[in-house]
Design a protein around this motif. Structure first.
Motif, short mmCIF file in Angstrom:
data_model
loop_
_atom_site.label_atom_id
_atom_site.label_comp_id
_atom_site.label_asym_id
_atom_site.label_seq_id
_atom_site.Cartn_x
_atom_site.Cartn_y
_atom_site.Cartn_z
N ALA A 357 0.84 -1.21 0.00
CA ALA A 357 0.00 0.00 0.00
C ALA A 357 0.87 1.25 0.00
O ALA A 357 0.59 2.22 -0.72
CB ALA A 357 -0.92 -0.02 1.22
N GLN A 358 1.94 1.23 0.78
CA GLN A 358 2.83 2.40 0.81
C GLN A 358 3.51 2.59 -0.55
O GLN A 358 3.61 3.70 -1.06
CB GLN A 358 3.92 2.22 1.89
CG GLN A 358 3.43 2.39 3.31
CD GLN A 358 4.54 2.10 4.31
OE1 GLN A 358 5.21 1.06 4.22
NE2 GLN A 358 4.74 2.99 5.25
N GLN A 359 3.96 1.47 -1.12
CA GLN A 359 4.66 1.59 -2.41
C GLN A 359 3.69 2.06 -3.49
O GLN A 359 4.04 2.89 -4.33
CB GLN A 359 5.32 0.26 -2.79
CG GLN A 359 6.23 0.44 -4.00
CD GLN A 359 7.03 -0.79 -4.37
OE1 GLN A 359 6.67 -1.90 -3.97
NE2 GLN A 359 8.08 -0.60 -5.13
N ASP A 360 2.45 1.56 -3.46
CA ASP A 360 1.45 2.00 -4.44
C ASP A 360 1.21 3.51 -4.33
O ASP A 360 1.03 4.19 -5.33
CB ASP A 360 0.12 1.26 -4.23
CG ASP A 360 0.21 -0.20 -4.66
OD1 ASP A 360 1.16 -0.53 -5.41
OD2 ASP A 360 -0.64 -1.00 -4.24
N ARG A 361 1.23 3.98 -3.10
CA ARG A 361 1.03 5.43 -2.89
C ARG A 361 2.20 6.22 -3.53
O ARG A 361 1.98 7.22 -4.21
CB ARG A 361 0.93 5.70 -1.39
CG ARG A 361 0.97 7.15 -1.01
CD ARG A 361 -0.41 7.77 -0.94
NE ARG A 361 -0.29 9.18 -0.59
CZ ARG A 361 -0.72 10.18 -1.34
NH1 ARG A 361 -1.39 9.96 -2.45
NH2 ARG A 361 -0.54 11.43 -0.96
N VAL A 362 3.44 5.75 -3.32
CA VAL A 362 4.60 6.42 -3.94
C VAL A 362 4.43 6.43 -5.46
O VAL A 362 4.59 7.46 -6.12
CB VAL A 362 5.92 5.70 -3.56
CG1 VAL A 362 7.12 6.38 -4.25
CG2 VAL A 362 6.12 5.68 -2.05
N ILE A 363 4.07 5.28 -6.00
CA ILE A 363 3.92 5.14 -7.46
C ILE A 363 2.84 6.09 -7.97
O ILE A 363 3.04 6.81 -8.96
CB ILE A 363 3.59 3.66 -7.81
CG1 ILE A 363 4.80 2.77 -7.53
CG2 ILE A 363 3.14 3.54 -9.27
CD1 ILE A 363 4.48 1.28 -7.47
N ASP A 364 1.71 6.12 -7.28
CA ASP A 364 0.60 6.98 -7.73
C ASP A 364 1.01 8.45 -7.73
O ASP A 364 0.68 9.18 -8.66
CB ASP A 364 -0.63 6.81 -6.80
CG ASP A 364 -1.29 5.45 -7.00
OD1 ASP A 364 -0.96 4.78 -8.01
OD2 ASP A 364 -2.11 5.06 -6.14
N VAL A 365 1.72 8.86 -6.68
CA VAL A 365 2.08 10.28 -6.57
C VAL A 365 3.08 10.66 -7.68
O VAL A 365 2.96 11.72 -8.30
CB VAL A 365 2.64 10.59 -5.16
CG1 VAL A 365 3.18 12.02 -5.09
CG2 VAL A 365 1.56 10.40 -4.10
N VAL A 366 4.03 9.77 -7.97
CA VAL A 366 4.99 10.06 -9.05
C VAL A 366 4.27 10.08 -10.39
O VAL A 366 4.43 11.01 -11.19
CB VAL A 366 6.13 9.02 -9.07
CG1 VAL A 366 7.02 9.20 -10.30
CG2 VAL A 366 6.97 9.12 -7.79
N ARG A 367 3.44 9.08 -10.64
CA ARG A 367 2.76 8.99 -11.95
C ARG A 367 1.83 10.18 -12.15
O ARG A 367 1.72 10.71 -13.25
CB ARG A 367 2.00 7.67 -12.06
CG ARG A 367 2.93 6.46 -12.24
CD ARG A 367 2.13 5.19 -12.48
NE ARG A 367 1.40 5.27 -13.73
CZ ARG A 367 1.81 4.73 -14.88
NH1 ARG A 367 2.92 4.04 -14.94
NH2 ARG A 367 1.10 4.85 -15.98
N ALA A 368 1.15 10.59 -11.06
CA ALA A 368 0.21 11.72 -11.18
C ALA A 368 0.96 12.99 -11.63
O ALA A 368 0.43 13.79 -12.40
CB ALA A 368 -0.48 11.96 -9.85
N PHE A 369 2.20 13.14 -11.15
CA PHE A 369 2.97 14.35 -11.50
C PHE A 369 3.24 14.41 -13.00
O PHE A 369 3.25 15.48 -13.59
CB PHE A 369 4.30 14.33 -10.73
CG PHE A 369 5.18 15.52 -11.03
CD1 PHE A 369 4.94 16.76 -10.44
CD2 PHE A 369 6.24 15.41 -11.92
CE1 PHE A 369 5.74 17.86 -10.74
CE2 PHE A 369 7.04 16.51 -12.23
CZ PHE A 369 6.78 17.73 -11.62
N TYR A 370 3.46 13.27 -13.65
CA TYR A 370 3.82 13.27 -15.06
C TYR A 370 2.61 13.10 -15.99
O TYR A 370 2.75 13.07 -17.21
CB TYR A 370 4.88 12.19 -15.35
CG TYR A 370 6.22 12.60 -14.77
CD1 TYR A 370 6.97 13.62 -15.34
CD2 TYR A 370 6.70 12.03 -13.58
CE1 TYR A 370 8.17 14.04 -14.80
CE2 TYR A 370 7.90 12.44 -13.02
CZ TYR A 370 8.63 13.45 -13.64
OH TYR A 370 9.80 13.88 -13.09
N ARG A 371 1.41 12.97 -15.40
CA ARG A 371 0.23 12.80 -16.23
C ARG A 371 -0.17 14.10 -16.91
O ARG A 371 -0.05 15.16 -16.34
CB ARG A 371 -0.94 12.26 -15.41
CG ARG A 371 -1.75 11.33 -16.24
CD ARG A 371 -2.50 10.23 -15.48
NE ARG A 371 -2.80 10.43 -14.09
CZ ARG A 371 -2.54 9.53 -13.15
NH1 ARG A 371 -1.92 8.41 -13.46
NH2 ARG A 371 -2.89 9.74 -11.90
#
Ligand code: PLP
Length: 371
Positions: A357-371
């Protein structure tokens, strides 16, 4: 959900039943200096590094300093080292009386580029400090023959790569196994971390091991008799007890870090703007850091900070451009791969206790920045 860059409290929860009794044994004995745990740790870490000798000392910085002192550097002697590393690598060269000569790195692995080392060797070169950065080994099969051909010592700074290994000639070789010696750090945030400072040098060479053991104890093997001027750089028995208790967990921790890294690799594979770290296929990486290269790095960092996602820039300024080394005369543009890395790298949380869950949160926040 906030996610720290590293969670040593979570690690402690998983091991406290093992570590605390080991500490209590030392406390009950009140034997804090050079107790039996120090020798036991030296043996165990040397074995894990496939080396014959381990010499524990006060920090990873001191491990480098002691190894470089054993080279008996004279003014003007040069030691080649990457500029993209923690400061201690080059600071120790200076403090041991040598002149650091900075070379560039491989753009994929961030480790020293052997061709750059070959080009930097002069008649004044006495040593090479290769850094196994972020958890994977440098191209030792190219560096070792180079050092041998020129008769210079190859010191492996393995502070970030304890028990990492590299396949050479169909055989696995460990960090610190093949060089003149290898240096390790047990700084708390390292893959094997103490509860304070600590370090070790590993080597196959019995004469070097004896010299280092003396240098760390004021340059003498008998109390109050000194063959040369050394240092007080012992590893505390309490730290050795902590490290001995933690060492059996290291292989599973390294495997868990690799699994986390692979999960990031998959998640960022189609994320424009993010380049995932490249593991050399010859290496078994232990992912001390998971370091991406990104567009608009500083804006991404601000975004991660605002969202409570731990991150860090290792390293924001090449050592060739540090103010303290200005007298060496390096100018911007001299080491272009290092300079591109220092502007684009960002390390993300990668530790065994990181949850999905923590790693998914990191991934989501990074991906959201480049969307
Ligand atoms: C590559 C490298 N070399 C040397 C050191 C120095 O180790 P210590 O902090 O234990 O003195 C470190 C630790 O940060 C490091 O990362």
């Amino acid at each position: 959900m906030t996610v720290p860059l590293l969670d040593l409290v979570a690690q402690h929860e998983t091991i406290k039943e093992v570590v605390l009794p080991a500490l209590e044994a030392v406390i009950a004995r009140q034997g804090f200096i050079m107790g039996p745990e120090v020798g036991a740790l030296e043996e165990a870490v040397a074995a894990a590094s496939h080396a014959r000798h381990g010499i524990a000392c006060a920090s990873g910085t001191d491990a480098l300093l002691l190894a470089l002192k054993a080279l008996d550097l004279q003014p003007g002697d040069e030691v080649i080292t990457p500029a993209f590393t923690f400061f201690a690598t080059a600071g120790a060269v200076h403090n041991a009386g040598g002149t650091p000569v900075f070379v560039d790195i491989d753009p994929g692995t961030f480790c020293m580029d052997p061709a750059a080392v070959a080009a930097a060797i002069t008649s004044r070169t006495r040593g090479i400090v290769v850094v196994h950065l972020f958890g994977q080994m440098a191209a030792m099969e190219a560096l070792l023959p180079l050092a041998e051909r020129h008769g210079v010592a190859l010191i492996e700074d393995a502070a970030q790569s304890i028990a990492a290994r590299r396949r050479m000639d169909a055989t696995w070789h460990y960090a610190g196994e093949l060089g003149w010696c290898g240096t390790l750090s047990f700084f708390p945030t390292k893959n094997l971390g103490a509860w304070g400072d600590g370090g070790m040098i590993v080597t196959q060479d019995p004469a070097l091991a004896a010299r280092l053991a003396s240098l760390r104890l004021h340059g003498g093997t008998r109390e109050y008799f000194h063959d040369e001027v050394g240092f007080n750089s012992r590893l505390d028995t309490l730290q050795a007890a902590v490290l001995l208790a933690k060492l059996p967990f290291l292989p599973s921790w390294s495997a868990a870090r690799r699994a986390r890294a692979m999960r990031y690799d998959d998640a960022f594979a189609d994320c424009d703007g993010v380049v995932t770290p490249s593991a050399d296929p010859a290496n078994e990486h232990i992912y001390h850091q998971y370091t991406i290269q990104v567009e608009r790095r500083d804006a991404l960092q601000a975004h991660l900070n605002a969202e409570g996602i731990g991150n860090k820039i290792y390293y924001p300024l090449g050592l060739h451009l540090q103010p303290c080394f200005a007298p060496l005369g390096y100018r911007e543009g001299r080491l272009p791969v290092t300079e591109a890395a220092m502007r684009s790298v960002l390390s993300l949380p990668v530790y065994p206790e990181l949850t999905d869950a923590q790693q998914d949160r990191v991934i989501d926040v990074v991906r959201a920045f480049y969307r």
